[in-house]
Structures are given as C-alpha cells and as structure tokens.
Design a protein around this motif. Sequence first.
Motif, short mmCIF file in Angstrom:
data_model
loop_
_atom_site.label_atom_id
_atom_site.label_comp_id
_atom_site.label_asym_id
_atom_site.label_seq_id
_atom_site.Cartn_x
_atom_site.Cartn_y
_atom_site.Cartn_z
N ALA A 166 -3.85 -6.78 -10.89
CA ALA A 166 -4.78 -5.66 -10.96
C ALA A 166 -5.66 -5.61 -9.72
CB ALA A 166 -5.64 -5.76 -12.22
N SER A 167 -6.09 -6.78 -9.24
CA SER A 167 -6.95 -6.81 -8.05
C SER A 167 -6.19 -6.32 -6.82
CB SER A 167 -7.49 -8.22 -7.80
OG SER A 167 -6.42 -9.14 -7.60
N GLU A 168 -4.90 -6.65 -6.74
CA GLU A 168 -4.09 -6.18 -5.61
C GLU A 168 -3.88 -4.68 -5.68
OE1 GLU A 168 -2.00 -6.41 -2.01
OE2 GLU A 168 -3.44 -7.72 -2.99
N VAL B 65 -5.05 0.64 -3.23
CA VAL B 65 -5.63 1.98 -3.29
C VAL B 65 -6.73 2.12 -2.26
CG1 VAL B 65 -7.01 3.55 -4.71
CG2 VAL B 65 -4.98 2.45 -5.67
N LYS B 66 -7.56 1.09 -2.12
CA LYS B 66 -8.65 1.13 -1.15
C LYS B 66 -8.11 1.30 0.28
CE LYS B 66 -12.68 -1.46 0.49
NZ LYS B 66 -13.49 -2.72 0.32
N ASP C 278 0.84 -1.20 0.00
CA ASP C 278 0.00 0.00 0.00
C ASP C 278 0.88 1.25 0.00
OD1 ASP C 278 -1.97 -1.92 0.31
OD2 ASP C 278 -2.22 -1.56 2.46
N THR D 165 -3.79 4.14 -15.19
CA THR D 165 -4.85 3.14 -15.05
C THR D 165 -4.40 2.10 -14.03
OG1 THR D 165 -3.93 1.70 -16.78
CG2 THR D 165 -5.49 3.45 -17.48
N TYR D 166 -5.36 1.36 -13.50
CA TYR D 166 -5.00 0.30 -12.56
C TYR D 166 -4.16 -0.77 -13.24
CZ TYR D 166 -7.93 2.07 -8.79
OH TYR D 166 -8.45 2.84 -7.77
N HIS E 93 -5.97 -2.51 -6.89
CA HIS E 93 -7.24 -1.95 -6.42
C HIS E 93 -7.30 -2.00 -4.89
CE1 HIS E 93 -9.92 -1.02 -9.84
NE2 HIS E 93 -9.20 -1.92 -10.50
N ALA E 94 -6.93 -3.14 -4.32
CA ALA E 94 -6.98 -3.30 -2.86
C ALA E 94 -6.02 -2.34 -2.17
CB ALA E 94 -6.64 -4.74 -2.48
#
Length: 227
Positions: free
Chosen positions: A35-37, A42-43, A7, A23-24, A39-40
């Motif tokens: 890509a999913s990581e 950034v969240k 993170d 872009t992600y 996103h996680a």
Amino acid sequence: MQLKPQDFLVALKLVAWGDQRWTYARLAQELGLSASEAHACVKRGLQAGLLAQNYQALDSAQAALAVQEPTAIYRVARQKRSRVAATSSQVAQGQLATADNPVRPHSKQLAEFALHGARYAFAADKTPSTIGVPTSHSAPAFAGVFAPGSEDYVWPHPNGTVRGVGVEPLHPSVPFAAMQDARLYEMLALFDAIRVGRARERGMALERLQALIDPAAPKKVKGPMYG
C-alpha cells in the motif's frame, strides 16, 4: 524525483479501470505492490505529469448544489446533507464514479510518454528461450493479427505456458498484474511490442496504445490526401 517502472504500471492500471472507483488497498493488491508503494507511485506520477488531481466531478456537484440553494445561510446549514445525498445518488447511477478517486490519468501526457519516452526510460532486456507468459505480439489479445511463424516473446515465469524469447517485464509484478486485468494485459503487451517488436508490430502497437490511453487524440490520416 526519478520515475520508476512501477509508477508507469500504476498509471496504466488507472487507465484500465477507467471511471471505476478504487482504493489504494485495491490498487496495491491487484498490482502486487504494498500500500505504501502504491501511494508513492501515485505521488511520483503526479509530479511527473502522468497523473492529475481529480477535482472536476466534485466541483461540478458543488456548482450544481450552489445553483439549487437560493439562500446563503440556508445553504451552509443544508449543504453537507444535500451533497452527500446528491453524491450517493450519482454514484449509484455511475455518474460520479471518479469523484471518490484522488487522481486520474493525464491522458495526453501519459500517452506521449508511453509512445515516445517509456521505451527508452525502461528499455527491455531479452533473455534466452524460456517458459513464460506471452507478451508483445504473442499475447492472447493479438491472436491472428500477425502472420504465423513470428518469434514468440514471453515474460519469464515458472507458471507460464508458452516457450519463447524472454523479455524482462516492466516490473517483476507485471505477469501477476496482467493476469488480473485483461485490459491492463493488453496495454503492457502493446508496450512490449514497442520495446522489442519489429517495425510493423511497433506501428500497430503505437496506434492501438494511444487509442487506449487517449481516445480523444486526433487519429492519423492514412494514405494520400487530395484537396
């Protein structure tokens, strides 16, 4: 929610990119993440306050359009087309680059964490002498800054070119990510100088890292001040 090393890596990457559109998929590719990581990350960065939602540029564009359109009914009919045209023009001129990005670094809070919290949250583990990618004061960005003879530090890596004391990187993908982006490499090496460097190295790293993450922060006054 527990903040993870990746993170912090993502937040530093967004600092390195500045106002570039991203872009992600690109974020994940350049950091060696899925890509999913990405996103996680950034969240969690948003939840921790290291990142912030990026509304400012779009709000400014909408406000400008509202002033330009005199009639409410006409504005509803024309707003979508006008907004696309205005946004495309501004992006082409580099004036609205961040409008397309969902988040941006929260400079003040990210700098505070990087300088005073991250070294404890993500403490460095040293390994015996090994071949790797130079980090801390041994990184290329600091060539000539420190006196010769300082002990070299490296991220262990089979394709490394320097032998030195091994420092476990912030995240396993750090050596790869650093090789893609010189500005990110500099910030990661500075962070390692804070984690494993001597007093002089830490002092320089703290000052330089803050300047990179939060350029608007007040500069420390050096030397005595007289009324």
